[in-house]
Design a protein around this motif. Structure first.
Motif, PDB file in Angstrom:
ATOM      1  N   SER A  66       0.834  -1.202   0.000  1.00 38.97           N
ATOM      2  CA  SER A  66       0.000   0.000   0.000  1.00 38.97           C
ATOM      3  C   SER A  66       0.869   1.252   0.000  1.00 38.97           C
ATOM      4  O   SER A  66       0.584   2.226  -0.701  1.00 38.97           O
ATOM      5  CB  SER A  66      -0.918  -0.016   1.229  1.00 38.97           C
ATOM      6  N   MET A  67       1.957   1.206   0.781  1.00 32.32           N
ATOM      7  CA  MET A  67       2.882   2.336   0.827  1.00 32.32           C
ATOM      8  C   MET A  67       3.468   2.620  -0.560  1.00 32.32           C
ATOM      9  O   MET A  67       3.575   3.781  -0.988  1.00 32.32           O
ATOM     10  CB  MET A  67       4.010   2.031   1.807  1.00 32.32           C
ATOM     11  N   VAL A  68       3.853   1.564  -1.275  1.00 27.28           N
ATOM     12  CA  VAL A  68       4.403   1.736  -2.621  1.00 27.28           C
ATOM     13  C   VAL A  68       3.377   2.423  -3.523  1.00 27.28           C
ATOM     14  O   VAL A  68       3.711   3.312  -4.321  1.00 27.28           O
ATOM     15  CB  VAL A  68       4.834   0.385  -3.223  1.00 27.28           C
ATOM     16  N   GLY A  69       2.104   2.021  -3.368  1.00 24.90           N
ATOM     17  CA  GLY A  69       1.048   2.665  -4.151  1.00 24.90           C
ATOM     18  C   GLY A  69       0.942   4.146  -3.843  1.00 24.90           C
ATOM     19  O   GLY A  69       0.877   4.984  -4.760  1.00 24.90           O
ATOM     20  N   TRP A  70       0.952   4.482  -2.547  1.00 27.79           N
ATOM     21  CA  TRP A  70       0.836   5.891  -2.167  1.00 27.79           C
ATOM     22  C   TRP A  70       2.036   6.709  -2.638  1.00 27.79           C
ATOM     23  O   TRP A  70       1.880   7.888  -3.007  1.00 27.79           O
ATOM     24  CB  TRP A  70       0.696   6.008  -0.649  1.00 27.79           C
ATOM     25  N   LEU A  71       3.216   6.106  -2.634  1.00 29.74           N
ATOM     26  CA  LEU A  71       4.408   6.828  -3.079  1.00 29.74           C
ATOM     27  C   LEU A  71       4.497   6.902  -4.601  1.00 29.74           C
ATOM     28  O   LEU A  71       5.427   7.490  -5.144  1.00 29.74           O
ATOM     29  CB  LEU A  71       5.670   6.174  -2.504  1.00 29.74           C
ATOM     30  N   SER A  72       3.521   6.313  -5.267  1.00 29.06           N
ATOM     31  CA  SER A  72       3.413   6.418  -6.727  1.00 29.06           C
ATOM     32  C   SER A  72       2.232   7.306  -7.121  1.00 29.06           C
ATOM     33  O   SER A  72       1.879   7.385  -8.296  1.00 29.06           O
ATOM     34  CB  SER A  72       3.227   5.025  -7.347  1.00 29.06           C
ATOM     35  N   PHE A  73       1.631   7.964  -6.140  1.00 25.82           N
ATOM     36  CA  PHE A  73       0.399   8.735  -6.374  1.00 25.82           C
ATOM     37  C   PHE A  73       0.556  10.150  -5.816  1.00 25.82           C
ATOM     38  O   PHE A  73       1.177  10.361  -4.774  1.00 25.82           O
ATOM     39  CB  PHE A  73      -0.777   8.044  -5.677  1.00 25.82           C
ATOM     40  N   GLY A  74      -0.035  11.114  -6.534  1.00 30.57           N
ATOM     41  CA  GLY A  74      -0.112  12.475  -6.005  1.00 30.57           C
ATOM     42  C   GLY A  74       1.134  13.310  -6.202  1.00 30.57           C
ATOM     43  O   GLY A  74       1.151  14.487  -5.842  1.00 30.57           O
ATOM     44  N   ASN A  75       2.177  12.709  -6.751  1.00 32.00           N
ATOM     45  CA  ASN A  75       3.419  13.425  -7.020  1.00 32.00           C
ATOM     46  C   ASN A  75       3.431  13.810  -8.499  1.00 32.00           C
ATOM     47  O   ASN A  75       3.091  13.000  -9.357  1.00 32.00           O
ATOM     48  CB  ASN A  75       4.607  12.510  -6.688  1.00 32.00           C
ATOM     49  N   LYS A  76       3.840  15.030  -8.791  1.00 35.21           N
ATOM     50  CA  LYS A  76       3.815  15.500 -10.177  1.00 35.21           C
ATOM     51  C   LYS A  76       4.628  14.587 -11.091  1.00 35.21           C
ATOM     52  O   LYS A  76       4.277  14.364 -12.247  1.00 35.21           O
ATOM     53  CB  LYS A  76       4.349  16.937 -10.252  1.00 35.21           C
ATOM     54  N   LYS A  77       5.717  14.030 -10.522  1.00 38.79           N
ATOM     55  CA  LYS A  77       6.570  13.136 -11.300  1.00 38.79           C
ATOM     56  C   LYS A  77       5.810  11.905 -11.781  1.00 38.79           C
ATOM     57  O   LYS A  77       6.109  11.349 -12.842  1.00 38.79           O
ATOM     58  CB  LYS A  77       7.758  12.721 -10.433  1.00 38.79           C
ATOM     59  N   PHE A  78       4.809  11.460 -10.992  1.00 36.33           N
ATOM     60  CA  PHE A  78       4.043  10.261 -11.334  1.00 36.33           C
ATOM     61  C   PHE A  78       2.585  10.605 -11.664  1.00 36.33           C
ATOM     62  O   PHE A  78       1.694   9.772 -11.514  1.00 36.33           O
ATOM     63  CB  PHE A  78       4.072   9.269 -10.169  1.00 36.33           C
ATOM     64  N   GLU A  79       2.365  11.830 -12.121  1.00 33.77           N
ATOM     65  CA  GLU A  79       0.999  12.285 -12.391  1.00 33.77           C
ATOM     66  C   GLU A  79       0.275  11.368 -13.375  1.00 33.77           C
ATOM     67  O   GLU A  79      -0.935  11.154 -13.265  1.00 33.77           O
ATOM     68  CB  GLU A  79       1.039  13.714 -12.928  1.00 33.77           C
ATOM     69  N   LEU A 117       0.864  -3.243  -9.895  1.00 33.34           N
ATOM     70  CA  LEU A 117       1.676  -2.236  -9.212  1.00 33.34           C
ATOM     71  C   LEU A 117       3.153  -2.460  -9.486  1.00 33.34           C
ATOM     72  O   LEU A 117       3.916  -1.495  -9.677  1.00 33.34           O
ATOM     73  CB  LEU A 117       1.402  -2.281  -7.707  1.00 33.34           C
ATOM     74  N   ALA A 118       3.578  -3.737  -9.503  1.00 32.29           N
ATOM     75  CA  ALA A 118       4.984  -4.050  -9.765  1.00 32.29           C
ATOM     76  C   ALA A 118       5.417  -3.577 -11.156  1.00 32.29           C
ATOM     77  O   ALA A 118       6.580  -3.200 -11.363  1.00 32.29           O
ATOM     78  CB  ALA A 118       5.214  -5.547  -9.621  1.00 32.29           C
ATOM     79  N   LYS A 119       4.491  -3.555 -12.101  1.00 36.91           N
ATOM     80  CA  LYS A 119       4.813  -3.161 -13.471  1.00 36.91           C
ATOM     81  C   LYS A 119       4.969  -1.659 -13.636  1.00 36.91           C
ATOM     82  O   LYS A 119       5.723  -1.198 -14.495  1.00 36.91           O
ATOM     83  CB  LYS A 119       3.719  -3.654 -14.419  1.00 36.91           C
ATOM     84  N   CYS A 120       4.258  -0.862 -12.800  1.00 34.98           N
ATOM     85  CA  CYS A 120       4.250   0.593 -13.059  1.00 34.98           C
ATOM     86  C   CYS A 120       4.572   1.454 -11.849  1.00 34.98           C
ATOM     87  O   CYS A 120       4.761   2.663 -11.978  1.00 34.98           O
ATOM     88  CB  CYS A 120       2.901   1.022 -13.629  1.00 34.98           C
ATOM     89  N   GLY A 121       4.651   0.867 -10.653  1.00 33.59           N
ATOM     90  CA  GLY A 121       4.848   1.667  -9.443  1.00 33.59           C
ATOM     91  C   GLY A 121       6.207   2.339  -9.382  1.00 33.59           C
ATOM     92  O   GLY A 121       7.125   2.041 -10.160  1.00 33.59           O
ATOM     93  N   ASN A 122       6.345   3.223  -8.437  1.00 33.10           N
ATOM     94  CA  ASN A 122       7.578   3.979  -8.213  1.00 33.10           C
ATOM     95  C   ASN A 122       8.767   3.026  -8.091  1.00 33.10           C
ATOM     96  O   ASN A 122       8.865   2.258  -7.146  1.00 33.10           O
ATOM     97  CB  ASN A 122       7.413   4.809  -6.934  1.00 33.10           C
ATOM     98  N   ILE A 123       9.686   3.085  -9.040  1.00 30.74           N
ATOM     99  CA  ILE A 123      10.819   2.165  -9.070  1.00 30.74           C
ATOM    100  C   ILE A 123      11.735   2.345  -7.865  1.00 30.74           C
ATOM    101  O   ILE A 123      12.457   1.422  -7.472  1.00 30.74           O
ATOM    102  CB  ILE A 123      11.615   2.330 -10.395  1.00 30.74           C
ATOM    103  N   GLN A 124      11.711   3.530  -7.255  1.00 30.10           N
ATOM    104  CA  GLN A 124      12.534   3.768  -6.071  1.00 30.10           C
ATOM    105  C   GLN A 124      12.087   2.927  -4.880  1.00 30.10           C
ATOM    106  O   GLN A 124      12.813   2.771  -3.910  1.00 30.10           O
ATOM    107  CB  GLN A 124      12.483   5.257  -5.692  1.00 30.10           C
ATOM    108  N   CYS A 125      10.892   2.361  -4.977  1.00 33.63           N
ATOM    109  CA  CYS A 125      10.333   1.560  -3.873  1.00 33.63           C
ATOM    110  C   CYS A 125      10.371   0.068  -4.176  1.00 33.63           C
ATOM    111  O   CYS A 125       9.647  -0.715  -3.546  1.00 33.63           O
ATOM    112  CB  CYS A 125       8.889   1.971  -3.601  1.00 33.63           C
ATOM    113  N   VAL A 126      11.198  -0.344  -5.115  1.00 29.13           N
ATOM    114  CA  VAL A 126      11.168  -1.736  -5.546  1.00 29.13           C
ATOM    115  C   VAL A 126      11.500  -2.700  -4.410  1.00 29.13           C
ATOM    116  O   VAL A 126      10.897  -3.776  -4.292  1.00 29.13           O
ATOM    117  CB  VAL A 126      12.129  -1.952  -6.749  1.00 29.13           C
ATOM    118  N   SER A 127      12.429  -2.330  -3.534  1.00 36.06           N
ATOM    119  CA  SER A 127      12.779  -3.238  -2.430  1.00 36.06           C
ATOM    120  C   SER A 127      11.615  -3.377  -1.448  1.00 36.06           C
ATOM    121  O   SER A 127      11.390  -4.459  -0.883  1.00 36.06           O
ATOM    122  CB  SER A 127      14.030  -2.751  -1.697  1.00 36.06           C
ATOM    123  N   ASP A 128      10.863  -2.300  -1.242  1.00 34.63           N
ATOM    124  CA  ASP A 128       9.684  -2.369  -0.363  1.00 34.63           C
ATOM    125  C   ASP A 128       8.638  -3.303  -0.956  1.00 34.63           C
ATOM    126  O   ASP A 128       7.994  -4.079  -0.235  1.00 34.63           O
ATOM    127  CB  ASP A 128       9.089  -0.972  -0.161  1.00 34.63           C
TER     128      ASP A 128
END
Length: 547
Positions: free
Chosen positions: A376-389, A472-483
């Protein structure tokens, strides 16, 4: 809240809302009753009425209500009573409501016992209403209360309206009391910057029984009147929502707003009298979230949204821990979830102590919940940021199921330990006679099935996460891959833990059908977990190596 605890809610309404001494004395009578827990005291000076809310076991709430009535009989004299709210007695109405592990039939039993004992001890007339009513015409409280206290002498003299318990003589200091069993009633007032007459006009438009028997209002299972609130210098549309599944809180508010707009009258918030079920607030939140295309998942934020949209703090601060019934009950440690509410350090120490519970089942649920929390955290860190708009729409779809799994696993931490304790209690049952032995075996079988059911719920719950997690694994924030990787492994471990706990208990089940089904189901859930985790990790590894 423990599933085995029997909880009934009682909401007695006393015809005194101005004298602090009387209000406090009635509350003290309840507080001193063993097994009862006072949740709320809501006095109204204009209505000259106080609504008390308390909970306890079926037997405890009957004793608590009787103790309150005994004090009220000494301190309230109806001969001088006046207020905005309709009333017919010192203890005007005393309903019993099923809350946890109790049925409507249980509450009917409470009402009948209370009514019988009240009439016998105090010598007052008592009517049964709602689900406890013996006649259809007595099911609706307003029918019994028609004419109020002032017309009660004539009513009691009418054979059609003889009370169900007690004398049909008029007791001037008391009047009459109605007691019954019902669903949770929400007492809900909508505030108007208008007149009492305008408020009553809106009430007639919305309540189920309109201006006359041939005319119906727009809302079913709703009673309503309009009144003036001196202490707030405004009018209120005062509604009783008799069945929130038929007419929810937000629908009642929006309907009042609509008619107020037609009258060019301003709505300035609302007020809940007494307590409100968590379900009613969350349903209102979902309504406004959908209406305004919002993205809110956290429960406390949903509650804040409803407080704002309904203006629940317009007259006094709406405090969820003091207004939402489940939150109030959870404040009592005997009814809460001790493991899930522990600090992480305390939980680990509890697992590591020299006791068999909490054990592997509770740990499996906890590890699974942590795994879901990471995803869920990975999802939130992939949402709401202009970089991942560009991912916002995708995350709005993926985060809710991840969050739901996280939330659903938390109560299973305690449920597993409770199931184990239930089995141990069954083992210790007496077996000195054939009847005792048979009863012990029946209880052991029920307990072992519960011990299998909880880890099965853990595994079933996690099975809902693999498809959204793959996306989520296919498109989520790559910086959170270990999480994401840790989360996937933790979820798989949670299912492995559930598998082991089911398998260790299956041999104790005597029903071959239940045994076979449990084995088939847990094998399937483990297969989904192994394959799902492997695929998520493969996708994550591929993205990490190509980054």
């Amino acid at each position: 809240m423990s599933g085995c605890v029997q909880i009934v809610e009682c909401v007695p309404n006393f015809s005194e809302g101005r004298s602090k001494e009387v209000i406090d004395a009635i509350a003290e009578a309840l507080i001193c009753t063993q097994g009862c827990h006072l949740l709320d005291v809501d006095p109204g000076p204009s209505t000259n009425r106080t609504v008390y809310t308390f909970v306890g076991s079926p037997s405890a709430v009957v004793e608590g209500a009787l103790n309150m009535a005994r004090v009220a009989a000494k301190l309230i004299d109806m001969r001088g009573h006046h207020g905005e709210h309709p009333r017919m007695g010192a203890l005007d109405v005393c309903p019993f409501i099923p809350v946890n592990n109790t049925t409507m039939e249980d509450c009917v039993g409470c009402a009948k016992e209370f009514g019988s004992r009240l009439a016998q001890e105090l010598g007052v007339p008592v009517y049964l209403y709602a689900n406890a009513a013996c006649e259809d015409k007595r099911k609706i409280l307003s029918s019994i209360r028609d004419g109020e206290y002032e017309k009660m002498p004539q009513k009691l003299a009418n054979p059609d309206w003889y009370p169900d318990y007690g004398t049909n003589d008029f007791i001037p200091t008391w009047g009459a009391t109605a007691t019954g069993a019902r669903k949770f009633l929400i007492a809900f007032n909508v505030n108007l910057l208008g007149t009492k007459e305008q408020a009553h006009r809106i009430a007639l438009n919305v309540r189920e029984q309109g201006r006359d028997p041939s005319q119906r209002g727009t809302l079913k299972s709703v009673q309503g009147i309009g009144w003036w609130l001196d202490e707030a210098n405004l009018a209120q549309v005062s509604l009783n929502l008799l069945d929130m599944d038929v007419t929810p809180l937000h629908q009642a508010f929006e309907e009042c707003k609509k008619f107020a707009e037609e009258l060019n009258v301003a709505v300035c918030g609302s007020q809940i009298v007494g307590l409100v079920p968590r379900k009613a607030i969350l349903e209102a939140a979902d309504f406004y979230i959908q209406k305004e295309n919002l993205f809110i998942l956290e429960e406390d934020q949903k509650i804040r949204l409803v407080i704002d949209k309904l203006g629940l703090s317009s007259l006094s601060l709406f405090k969820p821990n003091e207004r939402i019934v489940e939150y109030m009950i959870a404040e009592d440690s005997s009814l809460s979830a001790p493991l899930a509410n522990m600090s992480l350090k305390s939980f680990i120490k509890s697992v590591g102590s020299r006791t068999p519970a909490p054990g592997g089942g509770s740990v499996a649920a906890a590890v699974g919940a942590m795994g879901a929390a990471l995803t869920s955290m990975v999802g939130w860190l992939s949402f709401g940021n202009k970089k991942f708009e560009h991912l916002d729409a995708e995350m709005r779809r993926l985060i809710p199921p991840l969050n739901n799994v996280m939330q659903s696993l938390v109560p299973l931490i305690d449920a597993d330990t409770n199931a184990f304790n239930g089995y141990m209690a069954a083992i210790k049952m007496p077996k000195s006679t054939e009847e005792e032995t048979k009863r012990r075996e029946e209880c052991m079988q029920l307990a072992i099935q519960a011990a299998i059911s909880v880890p099965m719920q853990v595994a079933r719950c996690v099975s809902n996460i693999w498809e959204p997690l793959k996306e989520l694994a296919k498109c989520g924030n790559i910086q959170c891959v270990s999480d994401l990787q840790v989360g996937a492994r933790a979820l798989e471990v949670g299912v492995w833990g559930a598998y082991y706990n089911v398998m260790v208990n299956i041999p104790n089940v005597t029903d071959e059908g239940i045994k076979a089904k449990a084995k088939e189901d847990i094998d399937q859930f483990l297969k989904l977990a192994r394959e799902g985790a492997a695929e998520v990790l493969s996708i994550a590894d591929g993205r990490a190596s190509s980054d």
